[in-house]
Design a protein around this motif. Sequence first.
Motif, mmCIF file in Angstrom:
data_model
loop_
_atom_site.group_PDB
_atom_site.id
_atom_site.type_symbol
_atom_site.label_atom_id
_atom_site.label_comp_id
_atom_site.label_asym_id
_atom_site.label_seq_id
_atom_site.Cartn_x
_atom_site.Cartn_y
_atom_site.Cartn_z
ATOM 1 N N GLY A 1 27.523 39.457 47.879
ATOM 2 C CA GLY A 1 28.135 40.549 47.125
ATOM 3 C C GLY A 1 27.069 41.421 46.475
ATOM 4 N N GLY A 2 27.514 42.216 45.514
ATOM 5 C CA GLY A 2 26.582 43.081 44.790
ATOM 6 C C GLY A 2 26.220 42.452 43.452
ATOM 7 N N SER A 3 25.999 43.330 42.464
ATOM 8 C CA SER A 3 25.517 42.797 41.185
ATOM 9 C C SER A 3 26.394 43.198 40.006
ATOM 10 C CB SER A 3 24.089 43.294 40.960
ATOM 11 O OG SER A 3 24.088 44.704 41.047
ATOM 12 N N HIS A 4 27.511 43.914 40.277
ATOM 13 C CA HIS A 4 28.327 44.358 39.135
ATOM 14 C C HIS A 4 29.663 43.622 39.051
ATOM 15 C CE1 HIS A 4 31.369 46.722 41.337
ATOM 16 N NE2 HIS A 4 30.399 46.903 42.201
ATOM 17 N N SER A 5 30.303 43.732 37.922
ATOM 18 C CA SER A 5 31.606 43.103 37.586
ATOM 19 C C SER A 5 31.833 41.766 38.299
ATOM 20 C CB SER A 5 32.770 44.055 37.848
ATOM 21 O OG SER A 5 32.658 44.657 39.125
ATOM 22 N N PRO A 6 31.199 40.695 37.791
ATOM 23 C CA PRO A 6 31.308 39.371 38.408
ATOM 24 C C PRO A 6 32.775 38.953 38.600
ATOM 25 C CG PRO A 6 29.763 39.314 36.568
ATOM 26 C CD PRO A 6 30.399 40.666 36.549
ATOM 27 N N LEU A 7 33.044 38.412 39.777
ATOM 28 C CA LEU A 7 34.410 37.981 40.099
ATOM 29 C C LEU A 7 34.722 36.665 39.376
ATOM 30 C CD1 LEU A 7 36.938 38.459 41.966
ATOM 31 C CD2 LEU A 7 35.801 36.965 43.618
ATOM 32 N N ASP A 8 35.861 36.640 38.695
ATOM 33 C CA ASP A 8 36.242 35.450 37.931
ATOM 34 C C ASP A 8 37.391 34.729 38.647
ATOM 35 O OD1 ASP A 8 36.857 33.537 36.095
ATOM 36 O OD2 ASP A 8 37.690 34.926 34.591
ATOM 37 N N VAL A 9 37.154 33.498 39.083
ATOM 38 C CA VAL A 9 38.225 32.741 39.759
ATOM 39 C C VAL A 9 38.625 31.509 38.942
ATOM 40 C CG1 VAL A 9 37.708 33.511 42.115
ATOM 41 C CG2 VAL A 9 36.513 31.515 41.174
ATOM 42 N N SER A 10 38.375 31.552 37.637
ATOM 43 C CA SER A 10 38.657 30.354 36.822
ATOM 44 C C SER A 10 40.161 30.036 36.793
ATOM 45 C CB SER A 10 38.119 30.528 35.408
ATOM 46 O OG SER A 10 38.632 31.704 34.841
ATOM 47 N N ARG A 11 40.992 31.090 36.893
ATOM 48 C CA ARG A 11 42.434 30.872 36.908
ATOM 49 C C ARG A 11 42.835 30.075 38.169
ATOM 50 N NH1 ARG A 11 47.373 33.411 35.537
ATOM 51 N NH2 ARG A 11 48.887 31.821 36.132
ATOM 52 N N GLY A 12 42.250 30.435 39.290
ATOM 53 C CA GLY A 12 42.516 29.721 40.536
ATOM 54 C C GLY A 12 42.083 28.270 40.437
ATOM 55 N N ILE B 1 37.110 36.533 47.242
ATOM 56 C CA ILE B 1 35.639 36.599 47.353
ATOM 57 C C ILE B 1 35.226 37.566 48.460
ATOM 58 C CG2 ILE B 1 33.583 35.277 47.974
ATOM 59 C CD1 ILE B 1 34.845 32.882 46.491
ATOM 60 N N ILE B 2 35.904 37.456 49.618
ATOM 61 C CA ILE B 2 35.563 38.340 50.742
ATOM 62 C C ILE B 2 35.772 39.803 50.339
ATOM 63 C CG2 ILE B 2 36.206 38.986 53.114
ATOM 64 C CD1 ILE B 2 36.902 35.931 53.522
ATOM 65 N N ASP B 3 36.912 40.091 49.708
ATOM 66 C CA ASP B 3 37.191 41.463 49.264
ATOM 67 C C ASP B 3 36.209 41.906 48.189
ATOM 68 O OD1 ASP B 3 39.277 41.446 51.003
ATOM 69 O OD2 ASP B 3 40.844 41.096 49.489
ATOM 70 N N GLY B 4 35.945 40.987 47.226
ATOM 71 C CA GLY B 4 35.041 41.313 46.116
ATOM 72 C C GLY B 4 33.652 41.672 46.625
ATOM 73 N N ALA B 5 33.193 40.929 47.615
ATOM 74 C CA ALA B 5 31.848 41.188 48.162
ATOM 75 C C ALA B 5 31.795 42.566 48.819
ATOM 76 C CB ALA B 5 31.480 40.094 49.161
ATOM 77 N N LYS B 6 32.895 42.905 49.516
ATOM 78 C CA LYS B 6 32.951 44.231 50.168
ATOM 79 C C LYS B 6 32.850 45.348 49.140
ATOM 80 C CE LYS B 6 35.825 43.043 54.110
ATOM 81 N NZ LYS B 6 37.262 42.760 54.313
ATOM 82 N N GLU B 7 33.418 45.094 47.945
ATOM 83 C CA GLU B 7 33.393 46.108 46.887
ATOM 84 C C GLU B 7 32.083 46.079 46.106
ATOM 85 O OE1 GLU B 7 36.808 44.862 44.693
ATOM 86 O OE2 GLU B 7 38.160 45.266 46.388
ATOM 87 N N GLY B 8 31.186 45.200 46.530
ATOM 88 C CA GLY B 8 29.879 45.137 45.879
ATOM 89 C C GLY B 8 29.874 44.349 44.577
ATOM 90 N N ARG B 9 30.922 43.547 44.366
ATOM 91 C CA ARG B 9 30.963 42.777 43.114
ATOM 92 C C ARG B 9 30.093 41.526 43.220
ATOM 93 N NH1 ARG B 9 37.089 42.078 41.146
ATOM 94 N NH2 ARG B 9 35.959 41.254 39.355
#
Length: 398
Positions: free
Chosen positions: A330-341, A369-377
Amino acid sequence: MQLFSTLSRTRETFTVPTDRPVTLYVCGVTPYDTTHMGHARTFIVFDVLVRYLQWQGATVRYCQNVTDVDDPLFERARRDGVQWDELAERQIRQLRADCADLNILPPTFFPRVSEEVGTMIPIIERLIELGHAYVVDGNVYFSIQTDPDFGRMARMGYSELLAIANQRGNNPHDPNKRDPLDFVLWQRGNPDEPKWESPWGLGRPGWHIECSAMSQRYLGEQIDIHGGGADLIFPHHSCEIAQSESATGKRPFARFWMHVGLVWLDGEKMSKSLGNLVFARDALREHHPDAIRWYLLSEHYREDFDYRRDALVRFEQYAADLRQALSVTGGSHSPLDVSRGREDVIAAMNDDLDTPTVLAVLHTMAGMIIDGAKEGRDVSSAQAVVRDLALMLGFTLR
Ligand SMILES: [Zn+2]
């Protein structure tokens, strides 16, 4: 954690002990025609349980027996013109290889009946001494009349119990028996079968006593969880309860009884007589072990499972999505949070191993995660969470 126990027919809280190991006994195979999908499903379900307990910090002492002294094994050896012990040895090797390829952790103890007869004899002697068993002409029988709760886990009347026992190896017309439901602890056996010395003469153990003896030897007189296929509830597990509790005077023999539903093939019961067994090694030739595991865990373990060969394609895709989610950058901005999952996964695991829900959540997380990485997250911490959960479920991720 809530687990459904077949004995009480309710969900009960299983508290993971912190000061001692969890003790788990699962009835294993008679080593011929291994390893079919029914075996694979049962062992994968208990593998997930073991891994989840370990993930929570518990130590698990897991015993799984091999019934290498049994009528169907002798019949198959006769049919094929081979020695019973050669056939057993070959099939045990196959089982070990199949389980390794399915990423199933080996049990702590893997005893065979042929090497444990000396463990069984003292328990049979004790049952005779206490009046729970009787000897006739070199055979020893358990007297069900001495156990007022006999068959309590099956919750059926006497005639139903007898009908099922008769389908599964009971001989109601044996003139030595006091009651047609009395079951064999020791038998003289046929001339071409293996025999051991005993106080009642040369012979071999009956089917059920092995699991009472091996669980006691390796795990103690009382155990936390006893598992197996649902077809073992009666007579096998009911006879185990009667023998163990009568011999030790301790109740309950097992605190939880977990039973895995049977596997069908395309709407028909998978059975040797119908000749429609699907073997793990054949499935493994065409499919990734993670896809097979995903598929077999996609129904709740207590439900029967209708195995459809064409269904595996979809689970290949799910397993591939999971691997992709763990390899994308992914990129370096707005870290993806999956704690709910992650919380949802743990809640579902604690709900009597609700793996269909667990896997649905895991698949959603992989997609995020796949979508988040595409968005550069930044997906790195989400990947760590998903990897940890996937390994807890026994996926190889290779
Ligand atoms: Zn057993």
